[in-house]
Design a protein around this motif. Structure first.
Motif, PDB file in Angstrom:
ATOM      1  N   LYS A   1      -8.480  -2.308   5.460  1.00  0.00           N
ATOM      2  CA  LYS A   1      -8.861  -1.966   4.048  1.00  0.00           C
ATOM      3  C   LYS A   1      -9.576  -0.699   3.982  1.00  0.00           C
ATOM      4  O   LYS A   1      -9.281  -0.106   2.805  1.00  0.00           O
TER       5      LYS A   1
ATOM      6  N   ILE B   1      -2.675  -5.816   4.438  1.00  0.00           N
ATOM      7  CA  ILE B   1      -3.703  -5.044   4.837  1.00  0.00           C
ATOM      8  C   ILE B   1      -4.949  -5.965   5.074  1.00  0.00           C
ATOM      9  O   ILE B   1      -5.149  -7.198   4.509  1.00  0.00           O
TER      10      ILE B   1
ATOM     11  N   MET C   1       0.738  -1.103   0.152  1.00  0.00           N
ATOM     12  CA  MET C   1       0.028  -0.076  -0.187  1.00  0.00           C
ATOM     13  C   MET C   1       0.989   1.291   0.030  1.00  0.00           C
ATOM     14  O   MET C   1       0.550   2.179  -0.685  1.00  0.00           O
TER      15      MET C   1
ATOM     16  N   THR D   1      -0.795   8.874   4.065  1.00  0.00           N
ATOM     17  CA  THR D   1       0.172   7.652   3.749  1.00  0.00           C
ATOM     18  C   THR D   1       0.949   7.396   4.949  1.00  0.00           C
ATOM     19  O   THR D   1       1.183   6.341   5.244  1.00  0.00           O
TER      20      THR D   1
ATOM     21  N   TYR E   1      -8.764   2.040   5.010  1.00  0.00           N
ATOM     22  CA  TYR E   1      -7.836   3.233   4.800  1.00  0.00           C
ATOM     23  C   TYR E   1      -7.604   3.457   3.422  1.00  0.00           C
ATOM     24  O   TYR E   1      -7.546   4.472   3.123  1.00  0.00           O
ATOM     25  N   GLU E   2      -7.359   2.192   2.829  1.00  0.00           N
ATOM     26  CA  GLU E   2      -6.895   2.158   1.204  1.00  0.00           C
ATOM     27  C   GLU E   2      -8.378   3.001   0.500  1.00  0.00           C
ATOM     28  O   GLU E   2      -8.177   3.655  -0.334  1.00  0.00           O
ATOM     29  N   ARG E   3      -9.239   2.543   0.984  1.00  0.00           N
ATOM     30  CA  ARG E   3     -10.577   2.903   0.303  1.00  0.00           C
ATOM     31  C   ARG E   3     -10.988   4.414   0.577  1.00  0.00           C
ATOM     32  O   ARG E   3     -11.152   5.285  -0.540  1.00  0.00           O
TER      33      ARG E   3
ATOM     34  N   HIS F   1       1.107   4.448   7.841  1.00  0.00           N
ATOM     35  CA  HIS F   1       2.301   3.531   7.548  1.00  0.00           C
ATOM     36  C   HIS F   1       3.245   3.491   8.938  1.00  0.00           C
ATOM     37  O   HIS F   1       3.241   2.378   9.277  1.00  0.00           O
TER      38      HIS F   1
ATOM     39  N   PHE G   1      -8.512   6.508   1.214  1.00  0.00           N
ATOM     40  CA  PHE G   1      -7.569   7.145   0.360  1.00  0.00           C
ATOM     41  C   PHE G   1      -8.147   7.469  -1.188  1.00  0.00           C
ATOM     42  O   PHE G   1      -8.049   8.704  -1.612  1.00  0.00           O
ATOM     43  N   TRP G   2      -8.595   6.463  -1.679  1.00  0.00           N
ATOM     44  CA  TRP G   2      -9.145   6.484  -3.132  1.00  0.00           C
ATOM     45  C   TRP G   2     -10.200   7.504  -3.357  1.00  0.00           C
ATOM     46  O   TRP G   2     -10.341   8.305  -4.278  1.00  0.00           O
TER      47      TRP G   2
ATOM     48  N   LYS H   1       2.091   2.349  -3.614  1.00  0.00           N
ATOM     49  CA  LYS H   1       0.951   2.645  -4.385  1.00  0.00           C
ATOM     50  C   LYS H   1       0.679   3.870  -4.121  1.00  0.00           C
ATOM     51  O   LYS H   1       0.366   4.948  -4.948  1.00  0.00           O
ATOM     52  N   LEU H   2       0.303   4.401  -2.926  1.00  0.00           N
ATOM     53  CA  LEU H   2      -0.336   5.329  -2.591  1.00  0.00           C
ATOM     54  C   LEU H   2       0.778   6.930  -2.530  1.00  0.00           C
ATOM     55  O   LEU H   2       0.357   7.707  -3.086  1.00  0.00           O
TER      56      LEU H   2
END
Length: 410
Positions: free
Chosen positions: A69, A407, A1, A57, A71-73, A61, A75-76, A4-5
């Motif tokens: 998951k 994740i 993650m 990010t 957090y990634e959602r 980290h 972020f997007w 990518k972020l």
């Protein structure tokens, strides 16, 4: 993650830098653009697409060992709001579409605060205390945004209240949320290494910094509401800020001596650069104790832009770049990162120098430096070039599966 972020954050930063370069070009060659609209796009993408999302990010980290998951959602979803602002602001400025995406970003930030606060729990490390304070200042800053609508309807966009609402948001974003968040991440690096932090000096630094951050909002308020009380409150804030700097230096000295032995040369240069800009920012703010300087700091745009860039590019971005070598982001591409960082550094130093020199010449009523706009454009081109090299370095870096952050699914 993490990789990518970070790539997405750097792409946002590169686009913001190219927008800024286009604004420089507009003074050399006529362009079919709305300069004011592009300025809005540049500032929003730089602040919310780069600073905010890169902090998002790195906070996840360093503070959340096994992030879910969600957090990634989040972020997007936040990135969608940034893309919306990236497109709509240059086309229409402040209007229905751009305001809608800005509002979406604010609600995403509220959920981010809720989620981070929940996952941090009741831990009481120094870095967590700073991080929670930064998050509170982020929430406080948005009060300024919510006041914009009523201020526009009641008093109009040219009224002091509308301008104060904008300055309120910017002050607590830059001096509260962004600045204190990178200081939290800095202290986190020391805690990871098991370095002991002097409790007394840190406590004094923290207390003085918080009070100073609140008091110094009086300076931008004084630009629109003329009353001696604002100068006195700002003066108190400036003095307390100098005291905070003194305690900061006291507890940082032994930590840095130990830290230098455990990090690479580029990380050292990045951290020294960020710390130097942090000290310089406080020193420059101290000159606002002189009424004439406090006045011209607002009247001469070169000083305003130079100081904003000092805080945003020098202090906050400087720290963000310094933290990257502490992760696995550039483990195998340190040369790309180093080359990009030094390009960025030279561009930053060059543009800051010429902005402040030209500001002094304006104050002395001497006029423009020969080929001023051409020189500024060339120096500014180093910034996106440096960001691009850093982006390539992060993108090309190979991360083993056992080095990536796990994740979990919610």
């Amino acid at each position: 993650m993490l990789k990518k972020l970070t790539v997405v954050c750097l792409i946002n930063f590169l686009i913001a830098a190219l927008m800024g370069l286009t604004m420089r070009l507009a003074f050399i060659s006529p362009l079919n653009i709305n300069y004011r609209f592009l300025t809005h796009g540049h500032s929003h993408v730089a602040m919310l697409g780069w600073l905010y999302l890169m902090l998002f990010t790195l906070i996840v980290h360093f503070y959340i060992p096994n992030p879910k998951k969600v957090y990634e959602r989040l972020f997007w979803l936040t990135e969608i709001s940034v893309i919306g602002m990236m497109i709509s602001f240059p086309l229409q400025g402040y209007a229905a579409v751009s305001i809608s995406f800005s509002t979406l970003h604010i609600f995403c930030s509220y959920f981010f605060v809720y989620r981070i606060w929940k996952d941090l729990g009741a831990k009481s490390f120094f870095s967590i205390k700073l991080l929670k304070t930064a998050l509170i200042f982020m929430l406080i800053s948005t009060i300024g945004v919510w006041c914009l609508g009523p201020a526009m309807v009641i008093a109009g966009p040219s009224s002091p209240w509308y301008q104060i609402a904008i300055q309120f948001f910017l002050h607590f974003q830059f001096n509260g949320w962004f600045l204190i968040a990178v200081l939290a991440l800095l202290i986190k690096q020391f805690e990871k290494l098991g370095l002991l932090i002097d409790n007394h000096n840190f406590k004094k630094f923290y207390q003085l910094l918080i009070i100073a951050t609140i008091c110094t909002i009086s300076l931008p308020v004084s630009w629109y509401l003329k009353h001696v009380i604002f100068s006195w409150i700002n003066g108190l804030g400036v003095i307390l800020q100098l005291g905070a700097l003194g305690y900061f230096i006291k507890f940082m000295r032994p930590l840095l001596k130990a830290f230098w032995l455990r990090t690479n040369l580029i990380a050292k240069h990045g951290l020294r650069f960020a710390l130097a800009c942090f000290v310089l920012k406080i020193i420059i703010q101290s000159f606002s104790l002189i009424p004439e300087i406090a006045s011209i700091s607002f009247q001469i745009k070169n000083f305003v832009i130079g100081f904003i860039h000092l805080t945003m590019l020098g202090v906050i971005t400087g720290f963000l770049f310094a933290f990257m070598p502490q992760t696995n982001l550039i483990r195998n591409t340190l040369k790309w990162f180093g080359f990009g960082f030094y390009l960025f550094l030279y561009g930053f130093l060059g543009t800051e120098l010429i902005l402040f020199i030209q500001g002094v010449l304006f104050y002395l009523q001497i006029g423009l430096i020969d080929s001023y706009y051409q020189i500024l454009f060339v120096l500014s081109s180093f910034l996106p070039a440096g960001i691009f090299c850093i982006l390539v370095g992060v993108y090309k870096n190979k991360i083993n599966n056992n080095e990536t952050t796990t994740i979990k699914t919610t």
